[in-house]
Design a protein around this motif. Structure first.
Motif, PDB file in Angstrom:
ATOM      1  N   GLU A 168       0.829  -1.214   0.000  1.00  0.00           N
ATOM      2  CA  GLU A 168       0.000   0.000   0.000  1.00  0.00           C
ATOM      3  C   GLU A 168       0.862   1.263   0.000  1.00  0.00           C
ATOM      4  O   GLU A 168       0.616   2.208  -0.765  1.00  0.00           O
ATOM      5  N   ASP A 169       1.882   1.282   0.854  1.00  0.00           N
ATOM      6  CA  ASP A 169       2.722   2.476   0.954  1.00  0.00           C
ATOM      7  C   ASP A 169       3.458   2.759  -0.345  1.00  0.00           C
ATOM      8  O   ASP A 169       3.528   3.912  -0.795  1.00  0.00           O
ATOM      9  N   ILE A 170       4.034   1.730  -0.965  1.00  0.00           N
ATOM     10  CA  ILE A 170       4.817   1.972  -2.175  1.00  0.00           C
ATOM     11  C   ILE A 170       3.936   2.356  -3.343  1.00  0.00           C
ATOM     12  O   ILE A 170       4.324   3.158  -4.199  1.00  0.00           O
ATOM     13  N   MET A 171       2.720   1.820  -3.400  1.00  0.00           N
ATOM     14  CA  MET A 171       1.823   2.178  -4.500  1.00  0.00           C
ATOM     15  C   MET A 171       1.255   3.580  -4.333  1.00  0.00           C
ATOM     16  O   MET A 171       0.981   4.268  -5.327  1.00  0.00           O
ATOM     17  N   ARG A 172       1.086   4.031  -3.108  1.00  0.00           N
ATOM     18  CA  ARG A 172       0.639   5.395  -2.885  1.00  0.00           C
ATOM     19  C   ARG A 172       1.722   6.407  -3.278  1.00  0.00           C
ATOM     20  O   ARG A 172       1.408   7.576  -3.552  1.00  0.00           O
ATOM     21  N   MET A 173       2.972   5.977  -3.281  1.00  0.00           N
ATOM     22  CA  MET A 173       4.067   6.880  -3.647  1.00  0.00           C
ATOM     23  C   MET A 173       4.169   7.107  -5.154  1.00  0.00           C
ATOM     24  O   MET A 173       4.844   8.037  -5.593  1.00  0.00           O
ATOM     25  N   GLN A 174       3.510   6.281  -5.943  1.00  0.00           N
ATOM     26  CA  GLN A 174       3.578   6.440  -7.399  1.00  0.00           C
ATOM     27  C   GLN A 174       2.736   7.636  -7.831  1.00  0.00           C
ATOM     28  O   GLN A 174       1.607   7.793  -7.381  1.00  0.00           O
ATOM     29  N   PRO A 175       3.267   8.483  -8.702  1.00  0.00           N
ATOM     30  CA  PRO A 175       2.531   9.699  -9.100  1.00  0.00           C
ATOM     31  C   PRO A 175       1.271   9.372  -9.893  1.00  0.00           C
ATOM     32  O   PRO A 175       1.239   8.407 -10.663  1.00  0.00           O
ATOM     33  N   ASN A 176       0.249  10.187  -9.708  1.00  0.00           N
ATOM     34  CA  ASN A 176      -1.001  10.001 -10.440  1.00  0.00           C
ATOM     35  C   ASN A 176      -0.828  10.189 -11.941  1.00  0.00           C
ATOM     36  O   ASN A 176      -1.665   9.720 -12.723  1.00  0.00           O
ATOM     37  N   ALA A 177       0.251  10.866 -12.330  1.00  0.00           N
ATOM     38  CA  ALA A 177       0.485  11.063 -13.761  1.00  0.00           C
ATOM     39  C   ALA A 177       0.646   9.733 -14.487  1.00  0.00           C
ATOM     40  O   ALA A 177       0.264   9.605 -15.661  1.00  0.00           O
ATOM     41  N   LEU A 178       1.183   8.728 -13.822  1.00  0.00           N
ATOM     42  CA  LEU A 178       1.314   7.415 -14.439  1.00  0.00           C
ATOM     43  C   LEU A 178      -0.056   6.810 -14.714  1.00  0.00           C
ATOM     44  O   LEU A 178      -0.294   6.236 -15.781  1.00  0.00           O
TER      45      LEU A 178
END
Length: 291
Positions: A168-178
């Protein structure tokens, strides 16, 4: 008016001196606490290395548990630990990654996600002996026998919340632009998550897997209630199976010097495995941060 200026200046100097004194006291106390912690760690590591190295030889990796006062090693315990940890990691990563993905991508802001996240946090801090008792009632007692499969399930329940939180933590760190770029190309949400977000989170997911493995590699209590132990080399999942933590516990509590030497050797092997896993996990985390 003029008489109050020296008084104010003296009072300011007094406050400044008092703040410096408090700062020195605080620094001294924190330094003392750090020194005590480092000294205790150094003593533990020194004892572990000295006694662990003294018990290491080729027989540790090539022979199974010996009878008292006979040559032997920890082969059955090493193989058993690898098998049960592998079972636990497969289950934990499958459930943990999917659960963490749902929390980050689909359930954000919902009451169900809040409940799941709260329960996951409780599982992270739950005593491992309670997990062992739960699996004992679920998979050992109804089938009237200890088994390696039950041990793997117990380890999975310990590793699962760690994998879920890390995912959960690492996926929340991915930018919404992706996400927006993938959907702009016509891909659905599931495809974007699988092909873009998971790929971008690869190093973080690997770090979560390593931390999960470090969490379960030295657990003893749940295995005492599930796989129990086996003095012989066994790969049958439906039978009791040896593991490094349970063998170390048994040998350390014995009155035989040769068993105690093997216990120290096994403790050193587990410590090296956990330390190596944490170093690799931190290296992956640092590498993903600098990208």
């Amino acid at each position: 008016m003029t008489a109050s200026k020296p008084t104010n200046a003296n009072f300011d100097r007094f406050l400044h001196a008092r703040r410096k004194l408090y700062n020195y006291i605080f620094l001294g106390l924190t330094g003392l606490a750090t020194a005590i912690a480092l000294a205790a760690l150094a003593l533990i590591l020194e004892t572990l290395v000295v006694k662990g190295v003294a018990g290491l030889d080729i027989h540790v990796f090539t022979m199974s548990q010996p009878a008292p006062d006979m040559a032997g090693g920890l082969l059955n315990a090493i193989v058993g630990s690898l098998i049960m940890c592998a079972i636990g990691m497969v289950i934990a990563l499958f459930v943990g990654i999917l659960a963490g993905t749902w929390l980050a991508e689909y359930g954000d802001g919902t009451k169900l996600a809040t409940i799941v996240r709260f329960l996951n946090d409780i599982l992270i801090s739950a005593p491992s002996i309670l997990i062992g008792l739960f699996v004992y009632e679920l998979l050992v007692r109804p089938f009237h026998g200890f088994s390696a499969a039950a041990g793997g399930v117990a380890l999975a329940l310990l590793a699962m919340p760690v994998a879920t939180r890390a995912t959960e933590d690492i996926m929340r760190m991915q930018p919404n632009a992706l996400r927006e770029a993938g959907m702009a190309l016509g891909a659905n949400r599931g495809h974007v998550i699988r092909s873009i977000i998971w790929r971008a989170s690869k190093s973080g997911l690997m770090t979560g897997a390593l931390l999960s493995f470090a969490r379960i590699s030295g657990e003893t209590a749940p295995l005492l209630f599930t796989s129990l132990g086996n003095p012989f080399l066994s790969t049958k999942l439906t039978q009791p199976m040896a593991s490094m933590p349970t063998t170390i516990f048994q040998f350390a509590m014995s009155a035989y010097d040769d068993w105690q030497r093997l216990a120290w050797a096994g403790a050193l092997l587990i410590a090296v495995a956990v330390l190596t896993t944490n170093i690799i996990g931190r290296a992956l985390t640092r590498g993903s941060t600098h990208k």
